[in-house]
Design an enzyme around this catalytic site. Structure first.
Site, PDB file in Angstrom:
ATOM      1  N   LYS A   1      20.631  29.801  62.752  1.00 24.50           N
ATOM      2  CA  LYS A   1      21.017  30.608  63.912  1.00 24.50           C
ATOM      3  C   LYS A   1      20.284  30.120  65.154  1.00 24.50           C
ATOM      4  O   LYS A   1      19.111  29.717  65.085  1.00 24.50           O
ATOM      5  CB  LYS A   1      20.657  32.067  63.610  1.00 24.50           C
ATOM      6  CG  LYS A   1      21.080  33.105  64.618  1.00 24.50           C
ATOM      7  CD  LYS A   1      20.647  34.473  64.111  1.00 24.50           C
ATOM      8  CE  LYS A   1      21.096  35.607  65.024  1.00 24.50           C
ATOM      9  NZ  LYS A   1      20.653  36.917  64.489  1.00 24.50           N
TER      10      LYS A   1
ATOM     11  N   SER B   1      24.590  39.897  64.296  1.00 23.76           N
ATOM     12  CA  SER B   1      24.568  38.879  65.329  1.00 23.76           C
ATOM     13  C   SER B   1      24.543  37.441  64.790  1.00 23.76           C
ATOM     14  O   SER B   1      24.735  36.500  65.556  1.00 23.76           O
ATOM     15  CB  SER B   1      23.361  39.097  66.247  1.00 23.76           C
ATOM     16  OG  SER B   1      22.138  38.978  65.535  1.00 23.76           O
TER      17      SER B   1
ATOM     18  N   SER C   1      22.128  42.141  60.896  1.00 22.05           N
ATOM     19  CA  SER C   1      22.644  40.918  61.519  1.00 22.05           C
ATOM     20  C   SER C   1      22.844  39.744  60.572  1.00 22.05           C
ATOM     21  O   SER C   1      23.504  38.771  60.931  1.00 22.05           O
ATOM     22  CB  SER C   1      21.731  40.488  62.674  1.00 22.05           C
ATOM     23  OG  SER C   1      21.877  41.368  63.761  1.00 22.05           O
TER      24      SER C   1
END
Length: 613
Positions: A219, A296, A320
């Site tokens: 990420k 996310s 997330s």
């Protein structure tokens, strides 16, 4: 004009809210006598069906107007307090909680280190990999770590050849209509350097780990050399990174091939993955490209589900990792708070965020977990954690395990999700587990307290950015940060007092059961609207609802695993969640392996690249 009219309708009750706010300053918070709560078990309340959150889905000109008004004096004094009260975000102000606050959910490890068990980890991984040999008998199967290792060990493919396939795929997937937008930064030279080094190690039979040559992505919240540490924004990471996050460093040391950094919801502030800025755009759900991936860690889940890599790393402060893994039909693991180092991540919310892998299978999650889970001198949390083991993961059944279900809580989701997940519970029971009905107390308080903590910590950390880069932030981020400004220091302390209570309740529950079972997300992935591609969107109701089963784990620090168990009538994935006591990830993996047997067939995503073909 409809969004504008809807917003104007908001302003009428907001004026009334302003009056009530003034009155309540004299009558006490929420206009009611404080409800006193003594420590201990006597007054804890079981879970009752939640009042569904309400706020209109805003996009386009309606969202622009709302963001403008929310950041004015009128918005801060009238509109946002009304929205906060409408969604019970000020619930804790009406409670008198006596417990001392717990600001960090660190829990001391129980018992000593089992060195013999730690030595058996490699043997367990070999058993797990052997158990994946029949994974294709029912048709489509995601390519996992075992598939890559088989190719490398047999000489069918080398890591360098696989890297060339990945580079060609990365070029192709963002030229498609619509573009996948899973990996937002990648470098051909960097990928080939790592892959060629791995190829040489296989040739010389001196591989570094089970991840040697395995494609992975991280990420964008992690620092990864030489990429820009943008964290989903347009204003951060103006220069290439020169130092790896601890997780990136460990993956390099294990021989993994880092194929780039993955897309994310801007600054981790939402659960859809909607990020319309020029560097990121909206990643597409491989199962249905007109649906969101979840957030996310949006690009991480999309990359795994689309076959770009079998392993991705995300962060989880409010689901997330687990929400996007669930929407994209793959496995997601949130470790115990502090279990995997978050050094080198942007410290957006230091008390709720955990690092975890998103993978094609529970076996792959176990392999990555066993590699990454250990204390890091550069990360203050988890320094006293027990050795990560895979104890009893390969047990043939679930005999001896007690699995707790709060059925009222469990059923607070869409009918399709309830039906599929109930069947998964009975499947686990058929394998010898004892299903025990439990009561999860004060879950509405947990919802509010978690939101208070994560939003307060993010607002504190991002305050300089909010002042300096306000117009460079997405509209949704500006709206979320405006809402976060409504919480006070007293709210934050009260929320952490609630954390003490909730952790105490969980200790009592885990004295009776080994795991807590829930659906992963109350619904399947929502659709992307055309306006989202331009302005993004803000849907507070969806955000609150999507985190319903996630927040307990983030708030108290317990680990959680989500596993695909079926599909909706529309073909969208449905995942199931298992939570366990602190540091007991091994029991999650054990149960997760059995859950994988429940889904009799894996459906191939609409967007899927077979890198090994």
């Amino acid at each position: 004009m409809a969004p504008l009219l809807l917003l104007l309708l908001w302003l009428l009750p907001a004026a009334a809210a302003f009056y009530l706010c003034c009155v309540r300053r004299h009558t006490g918070s929420a206009g009611a006598t404080l409800r006193r709560r003594e420590p201990g078990r006597a007054e804890k309340r079981g879970y009752s069906p939640p009042k569904e959150p309400w706020a209109p889905r805003l996009c386009g000109s309606g969202l622009r107007l709302f963001v403008h008004v929310a950041n004015t004096a009128f918005g801060q004094i009238c509109l946002l307090p009304f929205l906060m009260r409408l969604n019970s975000f000020l619930l804790l102000r009406s409670l008198d909680i006596h417990e001392d606050p717990t600001f960090i959910p660190e829990v001391a490890a129980e018992g000593g280190e089992d060195k013999s068990e730690a030595k058996n980890t490699s043997n367990v991984i070999e058993q797990l990999l052997d158990g994946r040999s029949d994974s294709t008998e029912n048709g489509f199967s995601f390519k996992g770590i075992k598939d890559y290792l088989d190719c490398y060990r047999s000489g069918k493919l080398t890591p360098a050849q696989v890297a060339k396939n990945i580079i060609a795929t990365l070029e192709d997937c963002d030229k498609s209509t619509p573009p996948l937008r899973a990996i937002v930064q990648w470098d051909q030279e960097q990928i080939m350097l790592m892959a060629e080094a791995s190829t040489a190690r296989y040739r010389n039979q001196c591989t570094l780990s089970y991840l040697d040559g395995i494609p992975v992505c991280l990420k964008e919240e992690f620092k990864v050399v030489p990429y820009h540490h943008r964290v989903g924004t347009v204003y951060l990471g103006t220069e290439p990174e020169t130092e790896d996050a601890t997780v990136a460093k460990k993956l390099r040391e294990a021989g993994a091939v880092i194929i780039g950094v993955s897309n994310m919801h801007e600054l981790g502030t939402g659960t859809t993955g909607c990020n319309p800025n020029r560097y990121h755009k909206i990643p597409r759900n491989p199962y249905q490209p007109n649906c969101f991936t979840g957030g996310s860690s949006s690009g991480s889940a999309a990359a795994v589900a689309a076959g770009l890599c079998p392993v991705a790393i995300g962060t989880d402060g409010g689901g997330s990792v687990r929400i996007p893994a669930s929407f994209c039909g793959v496995v997601g693991l949130k470790g115990t708070f502090g279990r995997i180092s978050a050094h080198g991540c942007l410290p957006l919310s230091y008390s709720t965020v955990s690092v975890g892998p998103i993978c094609t299978s529970v076996t792959d999650a176990a392999i990555v977990y066993s590699l990454l889970a250990e204390p890091d001198p550069l990360y203050p949390y988890g320094l006293k954690q027990p050795k990560a083991t895979l104890s009893d993961v390969c047990a043939p059944d679930l005999k001896g395990l007690k699995l707790g279900v709060d059925w009222t809580y469990f059923k607070a989701c869409d009918a399709e999700v309830v039906s599929t997940c109930e069947k998964a519970v009975w499947h686990l029971q058929s394998l010898g587990a004892c299903v025990v009905e439990v009561s999860l107390p004060e879950m509405e308080e947990v919802r509010v307290a978690h939101a208070t903590c994560i939003l307060s910590e993010m607002r504190d950390f991002l305050q300089p950015d909010f002042n300096k880069h306000f117009h460079e932030m997405n509209l949704e981020t500006r709206a979320t940060m405006a809402l976060a400004s409504q919480f006070t220091a007293l709210d934050y302390i009260k929320a952490n007092r609630q954390r003490t209570r909730s952790m105490a309740f969980l200790r009592e529950i885990f004295a009776m059961v080994h795991c807590i079972l829930t659906p992963a997300v109350p619904s399947t992935a929502p659709r992307i609207c055309e306006s989202d591609l331009v302005t993004g969107s803000s849907d507070l109701s969806f955000t609150v609802r999507s985190m319903r089963f996630m927040q307990l784990g983030n708030f108290t620090g317990i680990p959680g695993l989500v596993v695909p168990v079926g599909y909706s009538a529309a073909g969208l994935p449905i995942n199931f969640q298992v939570m366990a006591k602190w540091w007991d990830e091994a029991v999650l993996l054990r149960v997760g392996l059995k859950l994988e047997q429940f889904r009799y067939q894996t459906k191939k995503p609409a967007i899927y690249y077979d890198i090994l073909a």
